[in-house]
Design a protein around this motif. Structure first.
Motif, PDB file in Angstrom:
ATOM      1  N   LEU A 177      46.787  40.790  74.844  1.00 28.08           N
ATOM      2  CA  LEU A 177      46.851  41.063  73.235  1.00 28.08           C
ATOM      3  C   LEU A 177      47.122  41.571  72.827  1.00 28.08           C
ATOM      4  N   LEU A 178      48.405  42.923  72.649  1.00 28.02           N
ATOM      5  CA  LEU A 178      49.638  43.367  72.434  1.00 28.02           C
ATOM      6  C   LEU A 178      50.229  42.824  72.536  1.00 28.02           C
ATOM      7  N   THR A 179      51.001  41.525  73.488  1.00 29.91           N
ATOM      8  CA  THR A 179      52.117  40.792  73.932  1.00 29.91           C
ATOM      9  C   THR A 179      52.264  39.444  73.190  1.00 29.91           C
ATOM     10  N   PHE A 180      50.854  38.921  72.930  1.00 29.76           N
ATOM     11  CA  PHE A 180      50.796  37.789  73.071  1.00 29.76           C
ATOM     12  C   PHE A 180      50.085  37.718  71.778  1.00 29.76           C
ATOM     13  N   VAL A 181      49.097  37.795  71.721  1.00 24.28           N
ATOM     14  CA  VAL A 181      47.851  37.398  70.300  1.00 24.28           C
ATOM     15  C   VAL A 181      47.844  38.081  69.086  1.00 24.28           C
ATOM     16  N   VAL A 182      47.936  39.199  68.827  1.00 15.88           N
ATOM     17  CA  VAL A 182      48.788  39.804  68.037  1.00 15.88           C
ATOM     18  C   VAL A 182      49.894  39.567  67.241  1.00 15.88           C
ATOM     19  N   PRO A 183      50.507  39.028  68.197  1.00 16.99           N
ATOM     20  CA  PRO A 183      52.088  38.929  67.558  1.00 16.99           C
ATOM     21  C   PRO A 183      51.989  37.050  66.894  1.00 16.99           C
ATOM     22  N   TYR A 184      51.236  36.586  67.692  1.00 23.53           N
ATOM     23  CA  TYR A 184      50.462  34.846  67.226  1.00 23.53           C
ATOM     24  C   TYR A 184      49.586  34.782  65.658  1.00 23.53           C
ATOM     25  N   TRP A 185      49.210  35.832  65.670  1.00 22.30           N
ATOM     26  CA  TRP A 185      48.154  36.290  64.568  1.00 22.30           C
ATOM     27  C   TRP A 185      49.002  37.153  64.056  1.00 22.30           C
ATOM     28  N   VAL A 186      49.773  37.271  63.679  1.00 25.08           N
ATOM     29  CA  VAL A 186      50.679  38.201  62.602  1.00 25.08           C
ATOM     30  C   VAL A 186      51.664  37.312  62.375  1.00 25.08           C
ATOM     31  N   GLY A 187      52.546  36.878  62.723  1.00 28.43           N
ATOM     32  CA  GLY A 187      53.475  35.428  62.634  1.00 28.43           C
ATOM     33  C   GLY A 187      52.939  33.858  61.756  1.00 28.43           C
ATOM     34  N   GLY A 188      52.007  33.884  62.350  1.00 24.67           N
ATOM     35  CA  GLY A 188      50.428  32.736  61.865  1.00 24.67           C
ATOM     36  C   GLY A 188      50.560  32.955  59.942  1.00 24.67           C
TER      37      GLY A 188
END
Length: 60
Positions: free
Chosen positions: A27-38
């Motif tokens: 979650l901290l390395t893939f999902v959260v950055p993807y969500w914030v970037g989007g």
């Protein structure tokens, strides 16, 4: 040392703890950055669209 049911409980605890650890890493390395970037990209698109509409209204 351990009886069999204690051994199974200990293995269940280790399994759940390991799954939780890897889930948090994922979650901290893939999902959260993807969500914030989007969300940042969507915010930029909305600002560009608002600016374009404002410019069109001034040109009319």
């Amino acid at each position: 040392m351990f009886e069999f049911d204690q051994y199974l409980g200990f293995l269940a605890f280790l399994t759940i703890a390991t799954i939780g650890f890897w889930l948090m890493i994922f979650l901290l390395t893939f999902v959260v950055p993807y969500w914030v970037g989007g969300s940042i990209i969507e915010m930029i698109k909305e600002k560009k669209e608002a600016k374009r509409k404002k410019q069109e209204a001034l040109n009319k």
